[in-house]
Design a protein around this motif. Structure first.
Motif, short mmCIF file in Angstrom:
data_model
loop_
_atom_site.label_atom_id
_atom_site.label_comp_id
_atom_site.label_asym_id
_atom_site.label_seq_id
_atom_site.Cartn_x
_atom_site.Cartn_y
_atom_site.Cartn_z
N LEU A 61 -6.18 -64.43 -86.21
CA LEU A 61 -5.79 -63.30 -85.38
C LEU A 61 -6.07 -62.01 -86.11
O LEU A 61 -5.60 -61.81 -87.23
N ASN A 62 -6.86 -61.14 -85.49
CA ASN A 62 -7.14 -59.81 -86.04
C ASN A 62 -6.62 -58.77 -85.05
O ASN A 62 -6.77 -58.92 -83.84
N ILE A 63 -6.03 -57.72 -85.60
CA ILE A 63 -5.52 -56.63 -84.76
C ILE A 63 -6.21 -55.34 -85.17
O ILE A 63 -6.29 -55.01 -86.35
N SER A 64 -6.70 -54.62 -84.17
CA SER A 64 -7.33 -53.30 -84.40
C SER A 64 -6.38 -52.22 -83.93
O SER A 64 -5.95 -52.22 -82.76
N PHE A 65 -6.04 -51.31 -84.82
CA PHE A 65 -5.28 -50.12 -84.47
C PHE A 65 -6.29 -49.03 -84.12
O PHE A 65 -6.92 -48.44 -85.00
N ARG A 66 -6.44 -48.79 -82.83
CA ARG A 66 -7.50 -47.90 -82.36
C ARG A 66 -6.97 -47.00 -81.25
O ARG A 66 -6.67 -47.46 -80.16
N GLY A 67 -6.83 -45.73 -81.57
CA GLY A 67 -6.38 -44.78 -80.56
C GLY A 67 -4.87 -44.73 -80.45
O GLY A 67 -4.15 -45.54 -81.02
N ILE A 68 -4.40 -43.73 -79.72
CA ILE A 68 -2.96 -43.54 -79.54
C ILE A 68 -2.59 -43.58 -78.08
O ILE A 68 -3.42 -43.35 -77.19
N THR A 69 -1.32 -43.88 -77.84
CA THR A 69 -0.74 -43.75 -76.52
C THR A 69 0.63 -43.10 -76.69
O THR A 69 0.98 -42.69 -77.80
N ALA A 70 1.36 -42.96 -75.61
CA ALA A 70 2.65 -42.27 -75.70
C ALA A 70 3.63 -42.87 -74.71
O ALA A 70 3.25 -43.59 -73.78
N SER A 71 4.89 -42.58 -74.95
CA SER A 71 5.93 -42.86 -73.97
C SER A 71 6.68 -41.55 -73.76
O SER A 71 6.34 -40.55 -74.39
N THR A 72 7.69 -41.56 -72.94
CA THR A 72 8.46 -40.32 -72.74
C THR A 72 9.39 -40.06 -73.92
O THR A 72 10.06 -39.03 -73.96
N SER A 73 9.42 -40.99 -74.88
CA SER A 73 10.32 -40.81 -76.03
C SER A 73 9.60 -40.80 -77.37
O SER A 73 10.25 -40.69 -78.41
N GLY A 74 8.26 -40.90 -77.36
CA GLY A 74 7.56 -40.89 -78.64
C GLY A 74 6.08 -41.16 -78.56
O GLY A 74 5.49 -41.15 -77.48
N ILE A 75 5.50 -41.41 -79.73
CA ILE A 75 4.05 -41.61 -79.86
C ILE A 75 3.80 -42.97 -80.50
O ILE A 75 4.51 -43.36 -81.44
N MET A 76 2.80 -43.67 -79.99
CA MET A 76 2.50 -45.02 -80.46
C MET A 76 1.02 -45.17 -80.76
O MET A 76 0.18 -44.46 -80.21
N ILE A 77 0.74 -46.13 -81.65
CA ILE A 77 -0.65 -46.51 -81.91
C ILE A 77 -1.00 -47.68 -81.02
O ILE A 77 -0.21 -48.62 -80.85
N GLN A 78 -2.20 -47.63 -80.46
CA GLN A 78 -2.68 -48.73 -79.63
C GLN A 78 -3.14 -49.88 -80.51
O GLN A 78 -3.93 -49.68 -81.43
N GLY A 79 -2.65 -51.07 -80.22
CA GLY A 79 -3.09 -52.26 -80.94
C GLY A 79 -3.85 -53.18 -80.02
O GLY A 79 -3.41 -53.45 -78.89
#
Length: 226
Positions: free
Chosen positions: A113-131
């Motif tokens: 299993l490989n995971i790529s952290f690529r780009g960002i997203t958001a919620s109404t309560s914070g900021i997240m990294i897209q996995g």
């Protein structure tokens, strides 16, 4: 689930709400009375990727210094909340060995299993990294956990809040009113495709944790090396 579409939809909806002052401030993050605790199976990215995340966080700190920023020690991907955090949960009331055995059973057939952290997203309560996962293995592990725990007599609350299918990582939470909202949103738009890197998953951690996975509250129950 098409993760690309899911993250994009979440980002667009959240940014629109933040723009119109419809975002959420976490009033418990600085509280000494927050006793929500639970048990989580999680993945931690390697140090080199966490250092890239900190570089990104540093730029956000310069715009919005009063928000809550995840240190390297707390950055994680939730595989499954086995027992979702709730007020008054006491780890001494459960048989930890049974949780370890059942989780191990669900990981024993793990494929690469490989995971790529690529780009960002958001919620109404914070900021997240897209996995992004390179196969369906993570969700297959989740399905095995759901099946095994729901067929057991162990306390669990899998999918109680929502059915997790992503590999995102939260890095910023809003704990104060945004002071430079427009500048922050411009920065997020400019860096929406930021590359954090790809890593192979070789370890899973079963932990006793607070709501935010803060190191000072987290206790490792077991580390599974696969």
């Amino acid at each position: 689930m098409n993760l690309e579409s899911h993250y994009k939809k979440l980002y667009n909806e959240s940014i629109s709400k933040i723009s119109s002052e419809n975002y959420e401030i976490d009033n418990l993050i600085d509280s000494n009375k927050d006793n929500r605790l639970g048990i989580t199976l999680l993945i931690r990215p390697p140090t080199e990727i966490k250092n890239r995340i900190q570089k990104f966080i540093k730029d956000i700190k310069e715009i919005e210094p009063n928000q809550y920023f995840y240190p390297n020690s707390d950055i994680h991907i939730t595989v499954m909340s086995i027992i979702s955090c709730y007020e008054g949960f006491d780890i001494s009331t459960i048989d930890l060995e049974k949780y370890i055995e059942l989780t191990k059973k669900c990981l024993i057939e793990k494929k690469d299993l490989n995971i790529s952290f690529r780009g960002i997203t958001a919620s109404t309560s914070g900021i997240m990294i897209q996995g992004f996962m390179d196969n369906n293995e993570l969700n297959e592990i989740r399905d095995r956990l759901r099946k095994e725990f729901k067929n057991s007599n162990l306390e669990q609350s899998l999918d109680k809040r929502y059915s997790i299918q992503t590999a995102h990582s939260t890095i910023v939470r809003f704990r104060k009113e945004l002071s430079q909202k427009r500048k922050l949103l411009e920065f997020l738009d400019e860096n929406i495709n930021y590359e954090f890197g790809t890593f192979k998953v070789n370890e899973f951690e079963l932990v006793y944790n607070d709501w935010y996975q803060r190191k000072k509250y987290v206790k490792e129950i077991h580390k599974f090396v696969t």
